[in-house]
Scaffold this active site. Sequence first.
Site, short mmCIF file in Angstrom:
data_model
loop_
_atom_site.label_atom_id
_atom_site.label_comp_id
_atom_site.label_asym_id
_atom_site.label_seq_id
_atom_site.Cartn_x
_atom_site.Cartn_y
_atom_site.Cartn_z
N ASP A 270 0.86 -1.18 0.00
CA ASP A 270 0.00 0.00 0.00
C ASP A 270 0.90 1.24 0.00
O ASP A 270 2.11 1.17 0.27
CB ASP A 270 -0.97 0.00 1.20
CG ASP A 270 -2.17 0.93 0.95
OD1 ASP A 270 -2.14 1.68 -0.06
OD2 ASP A 270 -3.12 0.93 1.75
C1 BGC Z 1 -5.06 3.32 0.31
C2 BGC Z 1 -5.30 2.25 -0.73
C3 BGC Z 1 -5.19 2.84 -2.11
C4 BGC Z 1 -3.83 3.49 -2.25
C5 BGC Z 1 -3.53 4.03 -3.63
C6 BGC Z 1 -3.83 4.16 0.04
O1 BGC Z 1 -3.79 5.28 0.85
O2 BGC Z 1 -4.97 2.71 1.58
O3 BGC Z 1 -6.55 1.65 -0.53
O4 BGC Z 1 -5.40 1.85 -3.06
O5 BGC Z 1 -3.74 4.54 -1.31
O6 BGC Z 1 -4.16 5.21 -3.89
#
Ligand code: BGC
Length: 744
Positions: A270
């Site tokens: 993530d």
């Molecule tokens: C979130 C994810 C997301 C990623 C990309 C993160 O802050 O937890 O769910 O896919 O950002 O934007």
Amino acid sequence: MERIEIEKLLHKMTLKEKIGQLVQLTGDFFNDQPEIIETGPMKKLGFLEGQYDIYNTGSILNIVNTSEIKDIQRNYLEKNKNKIPLLFMADVIYGYKTIFPIPLAQTCSWNFEMIESSAAILAKECYETGLHVTFSPMVDIVRDPRWGRVMESPGEDTLLAKKYSESMVKGIQGEVSEDVIPEHKIASCVKHFAAYGAPRAGIEYGAVELSNDSLNNYYLPGYRSAIDAGVKMVMTAFNTLNGVPCTGNQWLNQTVLREKFGFSGVLIADYAAIEELKSHGYTETDIQSALKAIESTVDIDMKTSVYANHLAMLAQKNPVIEQLINQATTRVLQLKNDLGLFEDPYRNIETTRKSSILSAEHRQTSQKLAEESIVLLKNNGVLPLKQDQALSVVGPYGDEKNALGFWAITGDIEETITLKEGLVEKKDKMNWTINSSLGATFLDESEYQLFGKYERMFEKPHLSDEELLSDAIEKSKHSDTIILAMGESVYQSGEAGSRTSLSLHPNQLRLLKNLKKLNKKIVLILFSGRPLILEEIVDDVDAILYAWYPGNNGGMALANILTGEVNPSAKLSMTFPRSVGQIPIHYNINTTGRAIDKGNPYHRFSSRYIDAPNEPLYSFGYGLSYTNFTYSEFRISKNRMSEEESVVVSIQVENSGSLKGKEVVQLYINDVSSSIVRPVRELKDFVKIELAPGEKRTIAFVIDKEKLGYYNEIDNFVIEKGLFEIIIAKDSQDDRFVEKLYVE
Ligand code: BGC
């Protein structure tokens, strides 16, 4: 190309080129003269000078329009030595341009075919735009509505999470044959592995502590269903799980995800989660973070320079790391190959006509899903609304377009049909007059600053609070029914949207209490990304419709429900507590040695609150209809069976009201005694049926090993002999139809 070609390609690549495939950057790196490493985004992200060539980068995050995708790909391919196309990934969570109800609403439909169709539309619109991967579905189980990301989750139940997971993956990826993702489909990424939805006290990014029982029986199966459905990608979670951050957790990612669940696709960290291993106190340096992540088979480093800066050095010192890099790179190249990018890096976008994006058909599917997702929580007979009356539409959501929810980042709020717009469509047919008034704001101006970069999204009204209130009272005085549309602003839920108070804002409560004095019928419509606390207002209104964030056509869906053209059929996928003090709360709790004695409810030493009931306001599985369903003829084929046998339970359901309607018939099981105690009941199956007035249908469920078993302390799926209770119910508190079953 053939798999063998990938191996050959890998062979040709230098270590740095391979590591590049494991790096994901945002589009700005490719827009602002990226070659200049000393300035701009490269510097900000801490890339070591002269060490990283961005034209080795493997994938791009959140570039979501066709012309930019094409330009970046073309420019990149001119400069990339091996001509390996970029992957474009984005957060298209519940719709690209056609926005569907939020996931928590979708699962209230209990209609997984419809959910799959919505996912297919999502994928089609992404495909036509040129996107390759969406970071969806999110299948984190959640039992705490203080956590802001409940809006993105399937809710509290494992069976619904499994079904949601499977339907989303199928809808997004389609029929994958020989690993190839077909045209009009893209790759799906299930997240956040694992148990991100259980942070202590509901605080975003907080630590998660879970027993093996909870993990294996409730939290992990949703991700596993996605893997069984062939999901191409998994995203790690930000949180620690029992003390170890998921992104550097070898047991979780290698032993459980890859070895036990058999996942062979791409594991992506993530956002900046590899770098955050240090902030967690798990590593001291970025070098250690790179090592922990690659050792736990994390393939892609999203938006940090940790892999780019340190993997090469680690590989030079240790051939095992080089092997891990080779494996990770192969997985990324394979995904590109599964998408056919080596043959056509643009996947048809050069020629595809964008005819289906936001088409009438797509919007219609979104509306149908909204109509099945909006939950009727209370109705004292005021709904459906009568003809020939004066309505006043009051409240901050009466005519608000910004009602698509926090994660609709690719959608356009101007494309929202508001509640008022929906009602105006019905005006002539119903012979209504309609006026409207804002009545109250979401928040006080002094609170806007709490929302950081979203502060600017709040519009200051032209009128003072007092003026807003008196305008609403004035307009409502002359109406027959007040349609009061309130709730939380979209910025109050979603990522980093944790709250400690789940009541309506005091401005909105004041509006309601003042309108109540007018002695009119009040229909409350709530827009929200989470279950709110309604205890203090439930008696002040005649009906409550919980709209969640219902998507582009939400206003039409609501208007159809209000007129009765659509009969509500949604059932809650998450419990509504009476107070924050009851949280965490969910229906499938374990029993206690001192349950409340119904004959002596105030006995001091029983498992209860002394200031409130234990029960929620609205339980999981609950939702009303405009018609009635009568259950009878409950039967079980036999009361004893061996482990290998099965029994059938059946019930007759009759539409005993006067309108056609849909009902969700729910099957719960209670394993009465077991080596690890099981919950008071667990949802094991359900069917959603439609019955005309007077129509009857017999519903049968087969009870077998799969429904009776669970993961025991050594994580084996077992069925333990003894007594079970088989329950058919209309919601998780209904205990009218219970049969005993002995497994011998
Ligand atoms: C979130 C994810 C997301 C990623 C990309 C993160 O802050 O937890 O769910 O896919 O950002 O934007």
